[in-house]
Design a protein around this motif. Structure first.
Motif, PDB file in Angstrom:
ATOM      1  N   VAL A 113     -23.154  23.923  17.963  1.00 47.62           N
ATOM      2  CA  VAL A 113     -23.411  25.205  18.609  1.00 47.62           C
ATOM      3  C   VAL A 113     -23.326  25.050  20.129  1.00 47.62           C
ATOM      4  O   VAL A 113     -22.777  25.908  20.827  1.00 47.62           O
ATOM      5  CB  VAL A 113     -24.790  25.739  18.183  1.00 47.62           C
ATOM      6  CG1 VAL A 113     -25.056  27.092  18.835  1.00 47.62           C
ATOM      7  CG2 VAL A 113     -24.876  25.855  16.664  1.00 47.62           C
ATOM      8  N   VAL A 114     -23.851  23.942  20.644  1.00 49.52           N
ATOM      9  CA  VAL A 114     -23.780  23.707  22.087  1.00 49.52           C
ATOM     10  C   VAL A 114     -22.329  23.577  22.538  1.00 49.52           C
ATOM     11  O   VAL A 114     -21.934  24.133  23.574  1.00 49.52           O
ATOM     12  CB  VAL A 114     -24.585  22.442  22.451  1.00 49.52           C
ATOM     13  CG1 VAL A 114     -24.475  22.136  23.938  1.00 49.52           C
ATOM     14  CG2 VAL A 114     -26.042  22.614  22.050  1.00 49.52           C
ATOM     15  N   ALA A 156     -20.442  26.038  25.201  1.00 47.39           N
ATOM     16  CA  ALA A 156     -19.867  25.471  26.422  1.00 47.39           C
ATOM     17  C   ALA A 156     -18.386  25.818  26.547  1.00 47.39           C
ATOM     18  O   ALA A 156     -17.906  26.151  27.645  1.00 47.39           O
ATOM     19  CB  ALA A 156     -20.074  23.958  26.433  1.00 47.39           C
ATOM     20  N   GLN A 157     -17.651  25.761  25.449  1.00 46.97           N
ATOM     21  CA  GLN A 157     -16.230  26.096  25.504  1.00 46.97           C
ATOM     22  C   GLN A 157     -16.006  27.580  25.784  1.00 46.97           C
ATOM     23  O   GLN A 157     -15.093  27.945  26.524  1.00 46.97           O
ATOM     24  CB  GLN A 157     -15.547  25.695  24.189  1.00 46.97           C
ATOM     25  CG  GLN A 157     -15.456  24.188  23.985  1.00 46.97           C
ATOM     26  CD  GLN A 157     -14.749  23.822  22.702  1.00 46.97           C
ATOM     27  OE1 GLN A 157     -14.204  24.688  22.003  1.00 46.97           O
ATOM     28  NE2 GLN A 157     -14.752  22.543  22.362  1.00 46.97           N
ATOM     29  N   ARG A 158     -16.842  28.439  25.215  1.00 48.02           N
ATOM     30  CA  ARG A 158     -16.677  29.873  25.448  1.00 48.02           C
ATOM     31  C   ARG A 158     -16.955  30.235  26.910  1.00 48.02           C
ATOM     32  O   ARG A 158     -16.206  30.988  27.528  1.00 48.02           O
ATOM     33  CB  ARG A 158     -17.613  30.665  24.524  1.00 48.02           C
ATOM     34  CG  ARG A 158     -17.191  30.651  23.061  1.00 48.02           C
ATOM     35  CD  ARG A 158     -18.288  31.229  22.189  1.00 48.02           C
ATOM     36  NE  ARG A 158     -18.497  32.645  22.434  1.00 48.02           N
ATOM     37  CZ  ARG A 158     -18.002  33.630  21.676  1.00 48.02           C
ATOM     38  NH1 ARG A 158     -17.260  33.343  20.617  1.00 48.02           N
ATOM     39  NH2 ARG A 158     -18.257  34.885  21.964  1.00 48.02           N
ATOM     40  N   VAL A 159     -18.033  29.673  27.479  1.00 47.23           N
ATOM     41  CA  VAL A 159     -18.385  30.022  28.855  1.00 47.23           C
ATOM     42  C   VAL A 159     -17.437  29.351  29.846  1.00 47.23           C
ATOM     43  O   VAL A 159     -17.210  29.879  30.940  1.00 47.23           O
ATOM     44  CB  VAL A 159     -19.850  29.634  29.137  1.00 47.23           C
ATOM     45  CG1 VAL A 159     -20.237  29.956  30.568  1.00 47.23           C
ATOM     46  CG2 VAL A 159     -20.776  30.363  28.167  1.00 47.23           C
ATOM     47  N   SER A 160     -16.870  28.213  29.484  1.00 43.77           N
ATOM     48  CA  SER A 160     -15.943  27.523  30.380  1.00 43.77           C
ATOM     49  C   SER A 160     -14.506  27.993  30.243  1.00 43.77           C
ATOM     50  O   SER A 160     -13.631  27.495  30.960  1.00 43.77           O
ATOM     51  CB  SER A 160     -15.999  26.005  30.128  1.00 43.77           C
ATOM     52  OG  SER A 160     -17.293  25.499  30.336  1.00 43.77           O
ATOM     53  N   GLY A 161     -14.243  28.917  29.327  1.00 46.08           N
ATOM     54  CA  GLY A 161     -12.892  29.425  29.142  1.00 46.08           C
ATOM     55  C   GLY A 161     -12.393  30.217  30.344  1.00 46.08           C
ATOM     56  O   GLY A 161     -13.169  30.678  31.196  1.00 46.08           O
ATOM     57  N   ASP A 162     -11.094  30.396  30.398  1.00 50.44           N
ATOM     58  CA  ASP A 162     -10.485  31.073  31.555  1.00 50.44           C
ATOM     59  C   ASP A 162     -10.924  32.522  31.678  1.00 50.44           C
ATOM     60  O   ASP A 162     -11.178  33.016  32.786  1.00 50.44           O
ATOM     61  CB  ASP A 162      -8.952  30.990  31.444  1.00 50.44           C
ATOM     62  CG  ASP A 162      -8.455  29.557  31.555  1.00 50.44           C
ATOM     63  OD1 ASP A 162      -9.169  28.723  32.135  1.00 50.44           O
ATOM     64  OD2 ASP A 162      -7.345  29.270  31.053  1.00 50.44           O
ATOM     65  N   ASN A 163     -11.016  33.232  30.538  1.00 51.62           N
ATOM     66  CA  ASN A 163     -11.371  34.653  30.606  1.00 51.62           C
ATOM     67  C   ASN A 163     -12.800  34.844  31.146  1.00 51.62           C
ATOM     68  O   ASN A 163     -13.045  35.665  32.049  1.00 51.62           O
ATOM     69  CB  ASN A 163     -11.242  35.291  29.225  1.00 51.62           C
ATOM     70  CG  ASN A 163      -9.807  35.311  28.741  1.00 51.62           C
ATOM     71  OD1 ASN A 163      -8.866  35.349  29.548  1.00 51.62           O
ATOM     72  ND2 ASN A 163      -9.613  35.286  27.425  1.00 51.62           N
ATOM     73  N   VAL A 164     -13.737  34.078  30.588  1.00 49.58           N
ATOM     74  CA  VAL A 164     -15.121  34.198  31.041  1.00 49.58           C
ATOM     75  C   VAL A 164     -15.253  33.717  32.480  1.00 49.58           C
ATOM     76  O   VAL A 164     -15.992  34.308  33.290  1.00 49.58           O
ATOM     77  CB  VAL A 164     -16.059  33.416  30.104  1.00 49.58           C
ATOM     78  CG1 VAL A 164     -17.489  33.446  30.616  1.00 49.58           C
ATOM     79  CG2 VAL A 164     -15.998  33.986  28.688  1.00 49.58           C
ATOM     80  N   ILE A 214     -24.398  32.478  29.186  1.00 53.87           N
ATOM     81  CA  ILE A 214     -24.609  31.590  28.036  1.00 53.87           C
ATOM     82  C   ILE A 214     -25.477  32.287  26.987  1.00 53.87           C
ATOM     83  O   ILE A 214     -25.178  32.242  25.777  1.00 53.87           O
ATOM     84  CB  ILE A 214     -25.240  30.259  28.503  1.00 53.87           C
ATOM     85  CG1 ILE A 214     -24.190  29.399  29.206  1.00 53.87           C
ATOM     86  CG2 ILE A 214     -25.853  29.500  27.326  1.00 53.87           C
ATOM     87  CD1 ILE A 214     -24.740  28.113  29.779  1.00 53.87           C
ATOM     88  N   LYS A 215     -26.530  32.932  27.411  1.00 52.80           N
ATOM     89  CA  LYS A 215     -27.387  33.648  26.463  1.00 52.80           C
ATOM     90  C   LYS A 215     -26.633  34.777  25.778  1.00 52.80           C
ATOM     91  O   LYS A 215     -26.788  34.999  24.567  1.00 52.80           O
ATOM     92  CB  LYS A 215     -28.613  34.199  27.191  1.00 52.80           C
ATOM     93  CG  LYS A 215     -29.522  33.123  27.774  1.00 52.80           C
ATOM     94  CD  LYS A 215     -30.673  33.749  28.546  1.00 52.80           C
ATOM     95  CE  LYS A 215     -31.555  32.689  29.192  1.00 52.80           C
ATOM     96  NZ  LYS A 215     -32.671  33.285  29.973  1.00 52.80           N
ATOM     97  N   ALA A 216     -25.795  35.471  26.566  1.00 51.32           N
ATOM     98  CA  ALA A 216     -25.032  36.575  25.986  1.00 51.32           C
ATOM     99  C   ALA A 216     -24.012  36.068  24.974  1.00 51.32           C
ATOM    100  O   ALA A 216     -23.840  36.662  23.892  1.00 51.32           O
ATOM    101  CB  ALA A 216     -24.343  37.374  27.095  1.00 51.32           C
TER     102      ALA A 216
END
Length: 277
Positions: A83-84, A88-96, A146-148
């Protein structure tokens, strides 16, 4: 090259040395004062699992529990550290990242898992910025995102909020600190590059100077020696006959050695006879 030869070379090309030193000093000054400083602020969150789904006996005592949606796909993962990694990958992605930059965050923020506490269930957040205020603002924006993201990816099957994994703050944001190590590394790199450039230019200049002082004469084309011509065989000439050795001439000493010796009287008588004759 000894130190004396090195100092002599530097003195001979002092203008070249001065130019390279000025360029290196200008580059170091730009890094030290021209590039904006970098600040960092850090915080850590740990993931907390929700309570277990209600059992049949609990549903029998409270029928309302049967309507609770506990379908959270991330609760079925064998390792909670996954899950971590997903967060991390979602928040570090280009779009975010582009969205956070548009809100005022710095582009160099970091989100990663750490094993400092637990078994990979801790999220390590690093907020960066060219000022202390921007670093704090970046850390705040990334933490909220991250929470979102953690909430949104668990609601894919409509699970109730009480059965979602929560992010709990365990290390509050630190005071923004200026990163000095990166500036020092840049200064060392530029200074080393200037030294390499200086010695390379000195080597080239010295080689050209020696070439002008002692020009290299073109080598004469070498000719291969002509093969030796075989000489015709000459017939052997007969040796002339050697003349016979003449017999040796006897001397008085040899005769006296062969003749018998005479007495004193015989010698005196012979001398008297020669006088009378």
């Amino acid at each position: 090259m000894d130190l004396l030869a090195l100092f002599t070379t530097l003195r001979r090309h002092k203008m070249l040395v001065l130019v390279v030193l000025l360029l290196t000093a200008a580059a170091d000054a730009y890094i030290a004062f021209g590039i904006p400083p970098q600040y960092e602020s850090k915080a850590q969150y740990v993931l907390i699992n929700p309570p277990s789904p209600p059992t049949d006996s609990q549903i029998a005592r409270d029928p309302k529990l049967a309507d609770v949606n506990t379908n959270n796909p991330f609760l079925r993962l064998p390792n909670p550290s996954v899950v971590v990694d997903v967060v991390a990958q979602r928040v570090s992605g280009d779009n975010v990242r582009r969205e956070l930059i548009a809100q005022g965050a710095d582009e160099d923020y970091l989100v990663a898992s750490t094993n400092a506490i637990g078994s990979g269930t801790v999220i390590d957040i690093t907020g960066t910025g060219t000022s202390a205020a921007q670093a704090s603002r970046t850390l705040e924006l990334v933490s909220e995102r991250i929470k979102a993201e953690l909430y949104a990816m668990q609601k894919v099957d409509g699970a109730d909020d009480e059965y979602l994994i929560q992010a709990l703050l365990i290390n509050p944001p630190t005071d923004p600190l200026r990163k000095v190590t990166s500036t020092i590394r840049s200064l060392i790199g530029v200074t080393a590059a200037g030294a390499v450039l200086l010695f390379a230019l000195l080597s080239i200049t010295e080689a050209l100077r020696v070439r002008r002082v002692q020009p290299i004469s073109p080598a004469a084309p070498s000719r291969a020696p002509a093969p030796a011509q075989p000489q015709p065989m000459q017939p052997a000439r007969p040796m002339p006959p050697m003349p016979p050795n003449p017999p040796g001439r006897a001397n008085e000493n040899d005769l006296t050695m062969l003749l018998p010796k005479r007495t004193e009287e015989e010698i005196a008588r012979a001398r008297g006879q020669r006088r009378r004759n």
